[in-house]
Design a protein around this motif. Structure first.
Motif, PDB file in Angstrom:
ATOM      1  N   PRO A 170     -18.767   7.520 -37.326  1.00 25.45           N
ATOM      2  CA  PRO A 170     -17.534   7.709 -38.197  1.00 25.45           C
ATOM      3  C   PRO A 170     -17.633   9.093 -38.683  1.00 25.45           C
ATOM      4  O   PRO A 170     -16.229   9.694 -38.880  1.00 25.45           O
ATOM      5  CB  PRO A 170     -17.941   6.826 -39.267  1.00 25.45           C
ATOM      6  N   ARG A 171     -18.550   9.792 -39.001  1.00 29.97           N
ATOM      7  CA  ARG A 171     -18.330  11.281 -39.268  1.00 29.97           C
ATOM      8  C   ARG A 171     -17.864  12.137 -38.237  1.00 29.97           C
ATOM      9  O   ARG A 171     -17.004  13.121 -38.444  1.00 29.97           O
ATOM     10  CB  ARG A 171     -19.892  11.779 -39.673  1.00 29.97           C
ATOM     11  N   ARG A 172     -18.283  11.936 -37.105  1.00 30.87           N
ATOM     12  CA  ARG A 172     -17.863  12.717 -35.901  1.00 30.87           C
ATOM     13  C   ARG A 172     -16.225  12.384 -35.754  1.00 30.87           C
ATOM     14  O   ARG A 172     -15.427  13.237 -35.470  1.00 30.87           O
ATOM     15  CB  ARG A 172     -18.690  12.721 -34.849  1.00 30.87           C
ATOM     16  N   LEU A 173     -15.965  11.089 -35.781  1.00 33.43           N
ATOM     17  CA  LEU A 173     -14.611  10.548 -35.550  1.00 33.43           C
ATOM     18  C   LEU A 173     -13.680  11.152 -36.643  1.00 33.43           C
ATOM     19  O   LEU A 173     -12.466  11.762 -36.262  1.00 33.43           O
ATOM     20  CB  LEU A 173     -14.445   9.118 -35.705  1.00 33.43           C
ATOM     21  N   ALA A 174     -14.102  11.383 -37.679  1.00 35.19           N
ATOM     22  CA  ALA A 174     -13.103  12.096 -38.974  1.00 35.19           C
ATOM     23  C   ALA A 174     -13.113  13.464 -38.545  1.00 35.19           C
ATOM     24  O   ALA A 174     -12.090  13.929 -38.687  1.00 35.19           O
ATOM     25  CB  ALA A 174     -14.052  11.810 -40.177  1.00 35.19           C
ATOM     26  N   GLN A 175     -14.198  14.287 -38.144  1.00 33.42           N
ATOM     27  CA  GLN A 175     -14.135  15.500 -37.600  1.00 33.42           C
ATOM     28  C   GLN A 175     -13.212  15.775 -36.528  1.00 33.42           C
ATOM     29  O   GLN A 175     -12.290  16.795 -36.378  1.00 33.42           O
ATOM     30  CB  GLN A 175     -15.351  16.192 -37.238  1.00 33.42           C
ATOM     31  N   CYS A 180      -7.813  17.364 -34.158  1.00 39.51           N
ATOM     32  CA  CYS A 180      -6.509  16.930 -33.354  1.00 39.51           C
ATOM     33  C   CYS A 180      -5.320  17.122 -34.282  1.00 39.51           C
ATOM     34  O   CYS A 180      -4.394  17.547 -33.702  1.00 39.51           O
ATOM     35  CB  CYS A 180      -6.728  15.527 -33.004  1.00 39.51           C
ATOM     36  N   GLN A 181      -5.492  16.979 -35.510  1.00 40.97           N
ATOM     37  CA  GLN A 181      -4.325  17.203 -36.305  1.00 40.97           C
ATOM     38  C   GLN A 181      -3.691  18.685 -36.342  1.00 40.97           C
ATOM     39  O   GLN A 181      -2.873  19.101 -36.414  1.00 40.97           O
ATOM     40  CB  GLN A 181      -4.577  16.371 -37.704  1.00 40.97           C
ATOM     41  N   ALA A 182      -5.077  19.463 -36.400  1.00 36.51           N
ATOM     42  CA  ALA A 182      -4.922  20.967 -36.703  1.00 36.51           C
ATOM     43  C   ALA A 182      -4.146  21.362 -35.232  1.00 36.51           C
ATOM     44  O   ALA A 182      -3.642  22.596 -35.231  1.00 36.51           O
ATOM     45  CB  ALA A 182      -6.175  21.587 -36.871  1.00 36.51           C
ATOM     46  N   ASP A 183      -4.361  20.756 -34.187  1.00 37.29           N
ATOM     47  CA  ASP A 183      -4.021  21.053 -32.638  1.00 37.29           C
ATOM     48  C   ASP A 183      -2.563  20.932 -32.667  1.00 37.29           C
ATOM     49  O   ASP A 183      -2.000  21.699 -32.093  1.00 37.29           O
ATOM     50  CB  ASP A 183      -4.906  20.324 -31.892  1.00 37.29           C
ATOM     51  N   ALA A 184      -1.971  19.828 -33.333  1.00 31.66           N
ATOM     52  CA  ALA A 184      -0.801  19.635 -33.268  1.00 31.66           C
ATOM     53  C   ALA A 184       0.312  20.657 -33.355  1.00 31.66           C
ATOM     54  O   ALA A 184       1.154  21.005 -32.715  1.00 31.66           O
ATOM     55  CB  ALA A 184      -0.416  18.282 -34.145  1.00 31.66           C
ATOM     56  N   PRO A 185       0.173  21.453 -34.631  1.00 34.31           N
ATOM     57  CA  PRO A 185       1.153  22.434 -34.654  1.00 34.31           C
ATOM     58  C   PRO A 185       0.916  23.858 -33.774  1.00 34.31           C
ATOM     59  O   PRO A 185       1.423  24.863 -33.738  1.00 34.31           O
ATOM     60  CB  PRO A 185       0.859  23.035 -36.007  1.00 34.31           C
ATOM     61  N   GLY A 186      -0.248  23.731 -32.955  1.00 32.93           N
ATOM     62  CA  GLY A 186      -0.766  24.695 -31.991  1.00 32.93           C
ATOM     63  C   GLY A 186      -1.696  25.468 -32.604  1.00 32.93           C
ATOM     64  O   GLY A 186      -1.946  26.950 -31.905  1.00 32.93           O
ATOM     65  N   PRO A 193     -17.740  22.425 -33.787  1.00 33.41           N
ATOM     66  CA  PRO A 193     -19.026  22.272 -33.496  1.00 33.41           C
ATOM     67  C   PRO A 193     -19.487  22.235 -31.920  1.00 33.41           C
ATOM     68  O   PRO A 193     -18.420  21.945 -31.210  1.00 33.41           O
ATOM     69  CB  PRO A 193     -19.039  20.862 -33.950  1.00 33.41           C
ATOM     70  N   ALA A 194     -20.614  22.492 -31.774  1.00 31.61           N
ATOM     71  CA  ALA A 194     -21.019  22.483 -30.227  1.00 31.61           C
ATOM     72  C   ALA A 194     -20.730  21.289 -29.712  1.00 31.61           C
ATOM     73  O   ALA A 194     -20.483  21.429 -28.327  1.00 31.61           O
ATOM     74  CB  ALA A 194     -22.630  22.712 -30.159  1.00 31.61           C
ATOM     75  N   TRP A 195     -20.840  20.067 -30.388  1.00 31.47           N
ATOM     76  CA  TRP A 195     -20.698  18.769 -29.612  1.00 31.47           C
ATOM     77  C   TRP A 195     -19.153  18.632 -29.347  1.00 31.47           C
ATOM     78  O   TRP A 195     -18.820  17.570 -28.501  1.00 31.47           O
ATOM     79  CB  TRP A 195     -21.261  17.700 -30.305  1.00 31.47           C
ATOM     80  N   MET A 196     -18.334  19.434 -29.735  1.00 35.72           N
ATOM     81  CA  MET A 196     -16.828  18.805 -29.948  1.00 35.72           C
ATOM     82  C   MET A 196     -16.172  19.648 -28.519  1.00 35.72           C
ATOM     83  O   MET A 196     -16.516  20.776 -28.308  1.00 35.72           O
ATOM     84  CB  MET A 196     -16.131  19.327 -31.073  1.00 35.72           C
ATOM     85  N   ALA A 197     -15.099  18.848 -27.726  1.00 35.50           N
ATOM     86  CA  ALA A 197     -14.464  19.720 -26.779  1.00 35.50           C
ATOM     87  C   ALA A 197     -13.965  21.037 -27.261  1.00 35.50           C
ATOM     88  O   ALA A 197     -13.289  21.159 -28.548  1.00 35.50           O
ATOM     89  CB  ALA A 197     -13.336  18.610 -26.044  1.00 35.50           C
ATOM     90  N   THR A 198     -13.542  22.019 -26.522  1.00 34.37           N
ATOM     91  CA  THR A 198     -13.139  23.285 -27.057  1.00 34.37           C
ATOM     92  C   THR A 198     -11.558  23.557 -26.634  1.00 34.37           C
ATOM     93  O   THR A 198     -11.223  24.734 -27.276  1.00 34.37           O
ATOM     94  CB  THR A 198     -13.882  24.312 -26.102  1.00 34.37           C
ATOM     95  N   THR A 199     -10.835  22.637 -26.189  1.00 35.54           N
ATOM     96  CA  THR A 199      -9.268  22.815 -26.055  1.00 35.54           C
ATOM     97  C   THR A 199      -8.510  21.402 -26.497  1.00 35.54           C
ATOM     98  O   THR A 199      -9.257  20.463 -26.720  1.00 35.54           O
ATOM     99  CB  THR A 199      -8.980  22.790 -24.438  1.00 35.54           C
ATOM    100  N   SER A 200      -7.336  21.510 -27.010  1.00 37.32           N
ATOM    101  CA  SER A 200      -6.653  20.710 -27.668  1.00 37.32           C
ATOM    102  C   SER A 200      -6.575  19.539 -26.809  1.00 37.32           C
ATOM    103  O   SER A 200      -6.616  18.258 -27.080  1.00 37.32           O
ATOM    104  CB  SER A 200      -5.290  20.998 -28.132  1.00 37.32           C
ATOM    105  N   HIS A 201      -6.204  19.730 -25.379  1.00 35.59           N
ATOM    106  CA  HIS A 201      -6.277  18.361 -24.296  1.00 35.59           C
ATOM    107  C   HIS A 201      -7.532  17.712 -24.176  1.00 35.59           C
ATOM    108  O   HIS A 201      -7.526  16.393 -24.421  1.00 35.59           O
ATOM    109  CB  HIS A 201      -5.662  19.012 -23.070  1.00 35.59           C
TER     110      HIS A 201
END
Length: 329
Positions: A170-175, A180-186, A193-201
């Motif tokens: 749940p913690r990582r899902l919230a992150q 993804c919400q920050a990606d929406a405006p571009g 974090p190292a575990w998270m994908a690096t591009t919006s797609h």
């Protein structure tokens, strides 16, 4: 020609001609050296009995002329018969194996082309088997009377180190949701974090997988709570794969705990044919007999009368089903 090219069904598609023909000197040289009982010759002869209309119809006739699919299928059948199931290995072998040059008339598709072909033919495997097995019955290669069920656990395409429980997920899902919400405006998040994908797609795809993982984890936690207290596991020890949420978790053949799928097959006892197959998101083949027998009938047109199974995987449901249908287990 190998197989039925199905030009009447798809006349607008033009396929690239292979580098060699039967009259070509390199092909004739390999043909002279290839043993009469070689697997490549068996594959080529067997291909003449296949109706490949479904395969030719899968091409849209746009873009660059594709490689002949009947030749590619012959190579794939040769490779899988030898235990080579990866397109990357098919690519490597077509660069080195003269039997594959003979089978494909010198054709050497690219690595990406082999992956594309695997994805194209995968959804139609049932169609291919439903075409082959009735022929085997008609020619009395198989009577479909006795079948042996056996399952093999295979590793899922997911890391065994990326497992999450109800505390971490749940913690990582919230992150991920916030990113993804920050990606929406571009805007790209400042601290990824190292575990998270690096591009919006890729982050969006990762977020969808994590949501699926959360759904599966919720179901497994609920199933755990329904157990009697003595069999109930600690919630922190119930984990899910974020790389492949649908995969089951268990020990593989090397006793490594990882995401798994079980691939059971019903093998004909009296011939080398597989009568049915399937993939289950579980770590063992327990409980797979009823659905496997149900798949055998439409594939072969007949019902197995006698089933052989490992005694450890037999359940009361299996015995009752066989008794109701007049079969013997």
């Amino acid at each position: 020609m190998v197989g039925d090219q199905g030009h009447d069904a798809k006349t607008v598609v033009h396929f690239a001609e292979p580098p060699w023909k039967v009259q070509s000197a390199p092909w004739r040289q390999i043909d002279a050296e290839l043993p009469h009982d070689h697997l490549a010759r068996e594959i080529r002869q067997a291909m003449t009995h296949l109706d490949l209309t479904w395969l030719y119809d899968s091409y849209a006739g746009r873009g660059k002329a594709p490689h002949r699919p009947d030749l590619m299928l012959a190579i794939v059948l040769f490779e899988t018969r030898r235990g080579q199931r990866k397109p990357s290995q098919w690519f490597q072998d077509t660069q080195e194996n003269c039997a594959l040059w003979w089978l494909g008339f010198g054709m050497r598709p690219s690595r990406s082309c082999w992956y594309e072909f695997r994805d194209r033919t995968g959804p139609s495997l049932d169609t291919l088997h439903e075409h082959v097995l009735p022929q085997a019955v008609e020619e009395v290669v198989s009577r479909v009377e006795r079948g042996a069920l056996d399952g093999s656990a295979v590793a899922a395409n997911a890391s065994r180190r990326r497992l999450s429980n109800d505390e971490r997920l749940p913690r990582r899902l919230a992150q991920l949701q916030a990113a993804c919400q920050a990606d929406a405006p571009g805007h790209t998040p400042d601290d990824v974090p190292a575990w998270m994908a690096t591009t919006s797609h890729t982050r969006t795809a990762q977020y969808q997988r994590y949501r699926q993982a959360q759904d599966h984890l919720t179901l497994w936690q609920a199933a755990n709570q329904r157990r009697i207290p003595s069999e109930r596991r600690s919630p922190a020890k119930i984990v899910v794969s974020t790389g492949d949420p649908a995969a089951a978790l268990g020990l593989d053949k090397d006793h490594v705990f990882r995401p798994l799928y079980t691939i059971p097959t019903i093998r004909d006892v009296d011939s080398p044919l597989s009568l049915s197959y399937d993939v289950f998101a579980q770590a063992t083949d327990a409980g797979t007999l009823p659905p496997m027998l149900a798949r055998t009938a439409p594939m072969t047109g007949r019902r197995v009368h006698e089933g052989l199974v490992d005694r450890g995987s037999v359940t009361g449901v299996d015995l009752a089903m066989c008794a109701a249908e007049g079969g013997r287990l």
